[in-house]
Design a protein around this motif. Structure first.
Motif, PDB file in Angstrom:
ATOM      1  N   LEU A 173      78.123  53.297  65.833  1.00  0.00           N
ATOM      2  CA  LEU A 173      79.518  53.076  65.457  1.00  0.00           C
ATOM      3  C   LEU A 173      80.333  52.912  66.731  1.00  0.00           C
ATOM      4  O   LEU A 173      79.878  53.235  67.827  1.00  0.00           O
ATOM      5  N   ALA A 174      81.561  52.390  66.573  1.00  0.00           N
ATOM      6  CA  ALA A 174      82.476  52.262  67.702  1.00  0.00           C
ATOM      7  C   ALA A 174      83.761  52.999  67.372  1.00  0.00           C
ATOM      8  O   ALA A 174      84.209  53.002  66.222  1.00  0.00           O
ATOM      9  N   ILE A 175      84.364  53.610  68.394  1.00  0.00           N
ATOM     10  CA  ILE A 175      85.532  54.460  68.152  1.00  0.00           C
ATOM     11  C   ILE A 175      86.441  54.466  69.373  1.00  0.00           C
ATOM     12  O   ILE A 175      85.990  54.233  70.494  1.00  0.00           O
ATOM     13  N   GLY A 176      87.750  54.697  69.100  1.00  0.00           N
ATOM     14  CA  GLY A 176      88.692  54.830  70.209  1.00  0.00           C
ATOM     15  C   GLY A 176      89.725  53.723  70.242  1.00  0.00           C
ATOM     16  O   GLY A 176      89.620  52.799  71.034  1.00  0.00           O
ATOM     17  N   GLY A 177      90.737  53.792  69.389  1.00  0.00           N
ATOM     18  CA  GLY A 177      91.826  52.812  69.429  1.00  0.00           C
ATOM     19  C   GLY A 177      91.537  51.507  68.736  1.00  0.00           C
ATOM     20  O   GLY A 177      92.146  50.482  69.058  1.00  0.00           O
TER      21      GLY A 177
ATOM     22  N   LEU B  50      93.260  57.942  73.803  1.00  0.00           N
ATOM     23  CA  LEU B  50      92.232  57.906  72.759  1.00  0.00           C
ATOM     24  C   LEU B  50      90.815  57.903  73.308  1.00  0.00           C
ATOM     25  O   LEU B  50      89.920  58.515  72.733  1.00  0.00           O
ATOM     26  N   THR B  51      90.592  57.174  74.384  1.00  0.00           N
ATOM     27  CA  THR B  51      89.264  57.136  74.997  1.00  0.00           C
ATOM     28  C   THR B  51      89.413  56.830  76.478  1.00  0.00           C
ATOM     29  O   THR B  51      90.034  55.838  76.860  1.00  0.00           O
ATOM     30  N   PHE B  52      88.859  57.707  77.306  1.00  0.00           N
ATOM     31  CA  PHE B  52      88.991  57.515  78.747  1.00  0.00           C
ATOM     32  C   PHE B  52      87.721  57.952  79.458  1.00  0.00           C
ATOM     33  O   PHE B  52      87.197  59.042  79.214  1.00  0.00           O
ATOM     34  N   LEU B  53      87.224  57.086  80.325  1.00  0.00           N
ATOM     35  CA  LEU B  53      86.022  57.372  81.110  1.00  0.00           C
ATOM     36  C   LEU B  53      86.436  58.088  82.386  1.00  0.00           C
ATOM     37  O   LEU B  53      87.101  57.517  83.253  1.00  0.00           O
ATOM     38  N   GLU B  54      86.030  59.345  82.500  1.00  0.00           N
ATOM     39  CA  GLU B  54      86.360  60.144  83.674  1.00  0.00           C
ATOM     40  C   GLU B  54      85.466  59.767  84.853  1.00  0.00           C
ATOM     41  O   GLU B  54      84.441  59.104  84.699  1.00  0.00           O
ATOM     42  N   GLU B  55      85.866  60.209  86.053  1.00  0.00           N
ATOM     43  CA  GLU B  55      85.108  59.880  87.263  1.00  0.00           C
ATOM     44  C   GLU B  55      83.696  60.443  87.234  1.00  0.00           C
ATOM     45  O   GLU B  55      82.784  59.880  87.855  1.00  0.00           O
ATOM     46  N   ASP B  56      83.510  61.541  86.510  1.00  0.00           N
ATOM     47  CA  ASP B  56      82.172  62.151  86.457  1.00  0.00           C
ATOM     48  C   ASP B  56      81.271  61.511  85.402  1.00  0.00           C
ATOM     49  O   ASP B  56      80.144  61.970  85.179  1.00  0.00           O
ATOM     50  N   GLY B  57      81.780  60.446  84.732  1.00  0.00           N
ATOM     51  CA  GLY B  57      80.972  59.741  83.740  1.00  0.00           C
ATOM     52  C   GLY B  57      81.136  60.251  82.320  1.00  0.00           C
ATOM     53  O   GLY B  57      80.568  59.671  81.388  1.00  0.00           O
TER      54      GLY B  57
ATOM     55  N   PHE C 248      77.774  58.407  74.370  1.00  0.00           N
ATOM     56  CA  PHE C 248      78.741  57.321  74.358  1.00  0.00           C
ATOM     57  C   PHE C 248      78.189  56.118  75.123  1.00  0.00           C
ATOM     58  O   PHE C 248      77.612  56.258  76.207  1.00  0.00           O
ATOM     59  N   VAL C 249      78.360  54.953  74.523  1.00  0.00           N
ATOM     60  CA  VAL C 249      77.838  53.703  75.070  1.00  0.00           C
ATOM     61  C   VAL C 249      79.024  52.815  75.446  1.00  0.00           C
ATOM     62  O   VAL C 249      79.900  52.570  74.611  1.00  0.00           O
ATOM     63  N   PRO C 250      79.086  52.317  76.683  1.00  0.00           N
ATOM     64  CA  PRO C 250      80.225  51.490  77.088  1.00  0.00           C
ATOM     65  C   PRO C 250      80.290  50.176  76.312  1.00  0.00           C
ATOM     66  O   PRO C 250      79.267  49.520  76.071  1.00  0.00           O
ATOM     67  N   THR C 251      81.500  49.797  75.912  1.00  0.00           N
ATOM     68  CA  THR C 251      81.756  48.480  75.344  1.00  0.00           C
ATOM     69  C   THR C 251      83.095  48.022  75.909  1.00  0.00           C
ATOM     70  O   THR C 251      83.683  48.706  76.746  1.00  0.00           O
ATOM     71  N   SER C 252      83.578  46.852  75.497  1.00  0.00           N
ATOM     72  CA  SER C 252      84.864  46.350  75.980  1.00  0.00           C
ATOM     73  C   SER C 252      85.559  45.634  74.839  1.00  0.00           C
ATOM     74  O   SER C 252      84.936  45.273  73.833  1.00  0.00           O
TER      75      SER C 252
ATOM     76  N   THR D  77      85.452  52.052  74.678  1.00  0.00           N
ATOM     77  CA  THR D  77      85.878  51.264  75.841  1.00  0.00           C
ATOM     78  C   THR D  77      86.221  52.113  77.052  1.00  0.00           C
ATOM     79  O   THR D  77      86.116  51.648  78.185  1.00  0.00           O
ATOM     80  N   GLY D  78      86.675  53.347  76.821  1.00  0.00           N
ATOM     81  CA  GLY D  78      86.985  54.223  77.946  1.00  0.00           C
ATOM     82  C   GLY D  78      88.199  53.819  78.759  1.00  0.00           C
ATOM     83  O   GLY D  78      88.372  54.282  79.890  1.00  0.00           O
TER      84      GLY D  78
END
Length: 274
Positions: A108-112, A57-64, A87-91, A51-52
């Motif tokens: 697979l999905a990961i991050g919290g 646990l998972t964070f999408l940075e400004e540089d992608g 990494f593939v974006p999900t919500s 999710t970013g």
């Protein structure tokens, strides 16, 4: 003689039918009939949904790029499979649908992602690699007001949650009198609490310390008394038992050699409640 000939031609017909059907089955299944890990290695990349929006646990940075505890675990899994990672974006609202999507969106999905009975009904989850539980964020000035769910469950208390995940589920189930506000961006909610737009954020013991460390206006008064106790794991679709086994093997190895503990310490997290 005629009877024997009829039997002979019938047998030839059956053999021909089987010969036609079997190759057809293989073509129809294509790569779907292959073990998951074999497909991943053929592609040379592990696709990980995340999710970013969930510090740390998972964070999408400004540089992608993606950073965080879960991101590093995913990178370790890919390394042990001998492949790259993407990494593939999900919500949170679409997580289940994205895992089950056809054609497959990611491996697979990961991050919290909390291990729950509901998720296990339709999907697979790894063994837990991080302890987690529900708690709250509130304004520092209000910290003494909220000692329990009963203190929160009042009409005048505004509770803000992100949509579609276990935070919203807990709020709907346990806070039937409070005013619940659903806000799309999980990352924005702590700031809105600090600014007084709402009084309470339902969050987790993995996330709350990060926000109290970067914003002195916020407090997590119940972090040592979480409303729930569970574990975070890796989520994937059913039928990927070979991948599940590999993921669990990586987690077990990280526990045994101490690398998982070091990763917990790096991000200020704990593995268990003991």
């Amino acid at each position: 003689m005629r009877k024997h000939l009829n039997l002979f031609f019938t047998a030839l017909l059956l053999i021909g039918t089987v010969a036609i059907i079997l190759p057809g089955c293989n073509r129809d299944n294509g790569t779907e009939s292959q073990p998951t890990i074999e497909r991943i290695k053929q592609n040379g990349v592990l696709l990980a949904g995340t999710t970013g929006d969930y510090h740390p646990l998972t964070f999408l940075e400004e540089d992608g790029s993606y950073t965080g505890f879960g991101i590093e675990v995913a990178e370790t899994i890919a390394k042990e499979l001998g492949v790259a990672i993407r990494f593939v974006p999900t919500s949170w609202p679409t997580l289940t649908a994205d895992v089950l999507e056809e054609p497959q969106k990611f491996d697979l999905a990961i991050g919290g992602i909390t291990i729950t009975d509901k998720r296990l009904e339709t999907m697979l989850m790894s063994e837990g690699y991080l302890a987690n539980g529900k708690t709250i964020l509130c304004r520092q000035a209000d910290a003494d007001k909220f000692k329990s769910l009963e203190d929160i469950d009042k009409p005048e208390v505004k509770v803000m949650v992100n949509p579609g995940g276990t935070n919203e589920l807990l709020a709907r189930e346990k806070l039937t009198h409070a005013t619940i506000i659903v806000h799309e961006s999980n990352l924005e909610i702590p700031r809105l609490i600090a600014e007084g737009v709402a009084d309470i954020m339902i969050t987790e013991i993995t996330e709350a310390p990060y926000y109290t460390s970067i914003d002195e206006r916020l407090a997590a008064p119940l972090i040592d008394k979480p409303f729930t106790k569970g574990f975070i794991g890796v989520l994937m679709r059913k039928g990927q038992d070979d991948l599940l086994k590999a993921v669990n093997s990586t987690i077990e190895r990280m526990k045994a050699d101490g690398s998982l503990k070091k990763l917990h310490e790096k991000y200020g997290l704990v593995y268990s409640f003991e």
